[in-house]
Motif scaffolding. Structure first.
Motif, short mmCIF file in Angstrom:
data_model
loop_
_atom_site.label_atom_id
_atom_site.label_comp_id
_atom_site.label_asym_id
_atom_site.label_seq_id
_atom_site.Cartn_x
_atom_site.Cartn_y
_atom_site.Cartn_z
N SER A 104 -25.84 81.63 -30.12
CA SER A 104 -25.36 82.52 -30.62
C SER A 104 -25.66 82.82 -31.93
O SER A 104 -25.71 84.25 -32.37
N TRP A 105 -25.53 82.03 -32.81
CA TRP A 105 -25.79 82.11 -34.15
C TRP A 105 -27.33 82.67 -34.70
O TRP A 105 -27.45 83.54 -35.22
N ASP A 106 -28.07 82.25 -34.08
CA ASP A 106 -29.58 82.53 -34.18
C ASP A 106 -29.58 83.72 -33.71
O ASP A 106 -30.40 84.67 -34.36
N LYS A 107 -28.86 84.34 -32.55
CA LYS A 107 -29.05 85.58 -32.11
C LYS A 107 -28.59 86.54 -33.03
O LYS A 107 -29.10 87.62 -33.17
N LEU A 108 -27.40 86.22 -33.70
CA LEU A 108 -26.85 87.25 -34.53
C LEU A 108 -27.41 87.64 -35.90
O LEU A 108 -27.66 88.61 -36.16
N ILE A 109 -28.16 86.48 -36.27
CA ILE A 109 -29.13 86.45 -37.40
C ILE A 109 -30.52 87.47 -37.04
O ILE A 109 -30.24 88.35 -37.83
N ARG A 110 -31.03 87.09 -35.86
CA ARG A 110 -32.23 87.89 -35.53
C ARG A 110 -31.87 89.36 -35.30
O ARG A 110 -32.67 90.19 -35.86
N ASP A 111 -30.72 89.58 -34.70
CA ASP A 111 -30.37 90.94 -34.18
C ASP A 111 -30.40 91.91 -35.65
O ASP A 111 -30.70 93.16 -35.61
N ARG A 112 -29.67 91.19 -36.41
CA ARG A 112 -28.82 91.86 -37.77
C ARG A 112 -30.15 92.23 -38.58
O ARG A 112 -30.43 93.36 -38.82
N ILE A 113 -31.18 91.03 -38.68
CA ILE A 113 -32.39 91.25 -39.43
C ILE A 113 -33.25 92.30 -39.04
O ILE A 113 -33.70 92.98 -39.73
N GLN A 114 -33.26 92.55 -38.00
CA GLN A 114 -34.19 93.37 -37.01
C GLN A 114 -33.74 94.96 -37.25
O GLN A 114 -34.14 95.77 -37.55
N GLU A 115 -32.12 94.92 -37.11
CA GLU A 115 -31.62 96.20 -37.18
C GLU A 115 -31.89 96.68 -38.50
O GLU A 115 -32.12 97.83 -39.07
#
Length: 230
Positions: A104-115
């Motif tokens: 979940s933390w990896d997903k939060l980082i990836r999604d926000r960086i992509q955004e």
């Protein structure tokens, strides 16, 4: 069988002779809160889209750990080493929860960086991306924080029980035991509140204020209880 007399499992800790009914109640207390915690982990896992390799490893571990804990909680009635069984099952459940946190933390980082469309994010940018949304960061953080206020303390108490805690006055050990499961149930409640806040569509500043106040104030309370009880 006591009429209207209240029964508390914590009152029996120094009593070497317990009835089968009293032991059954103690086992019930163990499994009840555990199953709530396991079910909530599965719910937030679904909410965060938990999948992939970590999910395939975590779910069988979660199921196996839950079965072992359940057996341990039931066997409190007739086996002296029942609590050891509970600890073994808990290791598998906690490892499964750790895999959810990592995902979940990896997903939060990836999604926000992509955004934000950042091609090569720095460590600081990744950290800011992780804590950008307290509502989705919170459940994983509370599971990590639990190790300092519930799991770690519980294991330390179990290892040092005869050496330290049974030398304490009964009241002090009773306070620690009562605080232990109150913190766990409180942590579960905060994760549920974070989950419901997202379902309710909380957005903007209200979302950030709600999330951070809930995380920081609950952690302050649980940390204070841990320090007081120990």
């Amino acid at each position: 069988g006591n009429g209207h007399e209240t029964f508390l499992g914590e009152d029996l800790i120094r009593n070497p002779h317990k009835t089968y009914l009293q032991k059954a109640i103690i086992g019930h207390l163990h499994i009840m809160l555990t199953l709530v915690a396991v079910a909530l982990t599965l719910i937030v896992g679904r909410w965060m889209g938990f999948k992939g390799k970590l999910h395939k490893i975590a779910m069988p571990m979660m199921i196996f750990g839950t079965i072992v804990i359940t057996f341990g909680a039931l066997s409190v009635v007739w086996l002296e080493w029942a609590h050891t069984t509970i600890y073994v099952g808990s290791v598998f459940v906690m490892l499964a929860a750790l895999m959810y946190v990592i995902y979940s933390w990896d997903k939060l980082i990836r999604d926000r960086i992509q955004e934000q469309e950042i091609e090569k994010p720095s460590g600081w940018q990744k950290f800011k991306a992780l804590i950008h949304d307290p509502i989705k960061f919170g459940p994983g953080w509370q599971m990590v924080f639990m190790n300092f206020t519930v799991s770690g303390v519980g294991i330390f108490m179990a290892v040092k029980l005869d050496e330290i805690f049974r030398v304490w006055p009964h009241r002090e050990e009773r306070v620690t035991l009562t605080g232990h499961w109150h913190i766990l149930s409180g942590l579960i409640a905060t994760i549920l509140l974070l989950y419901f806040a997202d379902i309710a569509g909380l957005k903007g500043k209200a979302r950030k204020w709600f999330g951070w106040l809930l995380i920081l104030m609950s952690d302050l309370a649980f940390g204070a209880v841990t320090v007081f009880s120990m």
